[in-house]
Design a protein around this motif. Structure first.
Motif, PDB file in Angstrom:
ATOM      1  N   LYS A 335      31.601  29.979  69.768  1.00  0.00           N
ATOM      2  CA  LYS A 335      32.702  29.192  70.348  1.00  0.00           C
ATOM      3  C   LYS A 335      33.902  29.095  69.417  1.00  0.00           C
ATOM      4  O   LYS A 335      34.974  28.648  69.840  1.00  0.00           O
ATOM      5  N   VAL A 336      33.727  29.528  68.169  1.00  0.00           N
ATOM      6  CA  VAL A 336      34.864  29.564  67.264  1.00  0.00           C
ATOM      7  C   VAL A 336      35.981  30.439  67.829  1.00  0.00           C
ATOM      8  O   VAL A 336      37.165  30.236  67.539  1.00  0.00           O
ATOM      9  N   GLU A 337      35.598  31.394  68.680  1.00  0.00           N
ATOM     10  CA  GLU A 337      36.594  32.292  69.284  1.00  0.00           C
ATOM     11  C   GLU A 337      37.529  31.559  70.241  1.00  0.00           C
ATOM     12  O   GLU A 337      38.572  32.101  70.635  1.00  0.00           O
ATOM     13  N   GLU A 338      37.187  30.322  70.605  1.00  0.00           N
ATOM     14  CA  GLU A 338      38.036  29.558  71.514  1.00  0.00           C
ATOM     15  C   GLU A 338      39.198  28.885  70.797  1.00  0.00           C
ATOM     16  O   GLU A 338      40.089  28.320  71.449  1.00  0.00           O
ATOM     17  N   LEU A 339      39.218  28.926  69.469  1.00  0.00           N
ATOM     18  CA  LEU A 339      40.327  28.329  68.735  1.00  0.00           C
ATOM     19  C   LEU A 339      41.619  29.082  69.030  1.00  0.00           C
ATOM     20  O   LEU A 339      41.608  30.255  69.416  1.00  0.00           O
ATOM     21  N   ALA A 340      42.736  28.413  68.803  1.00  0.00           N
ATOM     22  CA  ALA A 340      44.032  28.966  69.202  1.00  0.00           C
ATOM     23  C   ALA A 340      44.610  29.952  68.195  1.00  0.00           C
ATOM     24  O   ALA A 340      45.483  30.745  68.553  1.00  0.00           O
ATOM     25  N   ASP A 341      44.167  29.906  66.943  1.00  0.00           N
ATOM     26  CA  ASP A 341      44.796  30.691  65.886  1.00  0.00           C
ATOM     27  C   ASP A 341      43.829  31.758  65.363  1.00  0.00           C
ATOM     28  O   ASP A 341      42.751  31.447  64.843  1.00  0.00           O
ATOM     29  N   ALA A 342      44.212  33.014  65.482  1.00  0.00           N
ATOM     30  CA  ALA A 342      43.334  34.118  65.088  1.00  0.00           C
ATOM     31  C   ALA A 342      43.030  34.083  63.588  1.00  0.00           C
ATOM     32  O   ALA A 342      41.906  34.396  63.166  1.00  0.00           O
TER      33      ALA A 342
END
Length: 478
Positions: A335-342
């Motif tokens: 779910k870390v992939e749901e953060l807004a900043d790559a």
């Protein structure tokens, strides 16, 4: 609803408290007015995470009842405030500014908020923040569930991070004061960018129970206010030992600025290079005037510099390692992939791969830093430097690129005081001191552990002879 002038929304804690006690208006009327203003203007700055109308009006009614019965709890009674959305409120969403945690609800209230509630302060809203308080690092001001927090002085500029909403809301008169947090710069930077007074307390002075953990050995909770005096009044309430926070210092704080030594006995260290070379050209005139103002208060000004250590590298490694450990489950779940900043996503993943020997080496260097800073503070009582070397970034600018093409100054001065101070757990007070390109700039005072009264005493006198903290941004009409 009672109509209030703009002066009410930009009043200090003591000013509002005096008017409440004189019955010029009630705590309920005040809460309704601030709630309406926060609800209407908060989203314009992307500063509002959650409005707490029902509980705020209940708290305000209790304050009115107690004031009517002359059961007075102190200057914060009936005062509307906001809190960074990493502090839990029982039964209410606490998103930590991040999409994976949207809708997260805790059954307990953070100790700092509980203490404020007991003194009669009225929590009217949770305020926006950079996702996960910036854990892993981030490239864009938009690294937040609520989008980039806009600076009330210029909405093309950033409010600073990670306590973005707290600073913007205080600056725009949406709350009387707010709580923020700092691991490395998250109170100092937004306070400086938004032209408010912020206090980073000594590590361990304020309980972090109920707050999101980013770096267990560096996280701190502190007030963001209109004045140094307000910071002292809020800190008095939220400070104190707490067995539920393993990092608690077990110390309380009593705001008593008149008990500090005479200013003529205080030695204030500064580095000319900070003001003449590191500072951006547009900011130098007002920074230099701030130095002269301090000198005019009667303190002894003394040149100083930091011992030679890789402060930023050490702070980064510790925060990255502890932050990734804190969010290991988020990373493992994907779910870390749901953060807004790559960049933040990549940084959190990379933090799990830091070898233990590197973390332990950084902690050993940190101990040496603390020892040598103790020696430095045997020669001075306070250090002063620009809180940030220039005004707020544009929200479209990447935050990981140099702001200027000017060559890096050769003299180090106190340029890494932010990293050094946080590694050593030192308190800092941010004082607005002028403008550059029409935007606020500020100095910071840094002292020994638990020297908050000294910082606040100097800050209060600085603000008695300047009015930068009284300046207001061009807030749109409601």
């Amino acid at each position: 609803m009672t109509s209030f002038s703009e002066d009410v929304y930009f009043a200090t804690v003591t000013e509002l408290n005096a008017r409440l006690l004189k019955k010029e208006f009630s705590a309920t009327e005040l809460a309704r007015a601030f709630l309406a203003r926060l609800e209407k203007l908060g989203p314009r700055y992307n500063a509002l995470a959650l409005l707490l109308r029902r509980s705020a009006l209940e708290q305000a009614k209790r304050a009115d009842d107690e004031i009517k019965r002359h059961r007075l709890r102190g200057p914060l009674q009936g005062i509307p405030f906001g809190a960074k959305d990493l502090l839990s409120v029982a039964g209410q969403p606490t998103s930590w500014g991040a999409r994976p945690y949207a809708g997260q609800v805790f059954t307990h209230t953070a100790t700092a908020l509980h203490k404020l509630e007991r003194t009669g302060a009225v929590l009217i809203g949770k305020l926006a923040m950079i996702e996960l308080a910036g854990g892993g690092g981030y490239r864009w001001a938009a690294a937040s569930l609520t989008g980039p927090c806009l600076n009330p002085w210029d909405t093309t500029r950033w409010a600073g991070g990670s306590s973005s909403g707290s600073a913007a809301a205080v600056a725009a008169g949406l709350v009387c004061f707010a709580l923020g947090s700092e691991t490395w710069g998250s109170i100092v930077t937004p306070s400086a960018y938004c032209g408010i007074t912020g206090l980073r307390p000594t590590y361990g002075l304020v309980s972090r129970y109920g707050a999101m953990a980013l770096s267990w050995t560096m996280d701190k909770i502190g007030p963001m206010c209109r004045s140094a005096e307000d910071c002292g009044l809020v800190l008095k309430v939220i400070a104190g030992g707490d067995w539920q926070d393993p990092g608690s210092a077990g110390k309380s704080f009593y705001y008593a600025p008149d008990t500090v030594p005479p200013l003529k006995e205080l030695r204030v260290g500064f580095a000319p290079a900070d003001f003449e070379e590191w500072a951006e050209p547009a900011a130098r005139p007002d920074f230099l005037k701030a130095l002269e103002t301090l000198r005019g208060l009667g303190v002894q000004m003394k040149e100083a510099s930091l011992p030679d250590y890789p402060y930023s590298a050490v702070a980064s490694l510790i925060i990255d390692t502890e932050g990734s450990a804190a969010f290991e489950d988020l990373i493992a779940s994907g779910k870390v992939e749901e953060l807004a900043d790559a960049k933040q996503i990549a940084g959190l993943k990379a933090g799990l791969d830091v070898p233990a020997k590197d973390y332990l080496r950084a902690m050993r260097i940190r101990r040496l830093i603390q020892q040598d800073l103790r020696k430095l503070f045997a020669e001075v009582d306070l250090l002063v430097s620009p809180a940030r070397f220039g005004p707020a970034n544009k929200i479209t600018e990447p935050l990981d690129r140099p702001r200027t093409e000017r060559p890096r100054p050769q003299r180090r001065g106190l340029s890494e005081l932010g990293a050094a101070g946080n590694l050593a757990g030192l308190p800092a007070l941010v004082l607005p001191c002028g403008f550059a390109d029409g935007l606020p700039i500020a100095i910071q005072l840094v002292g020994r552990p638990f020297s908050e009264n000294t910082l606040l005493a100097v800050g209060r006198l600085f603000q008695q002879v300047t009015d930068w903290h009284r300046r207001r941004p061009p807030v749109p009409s409601e």
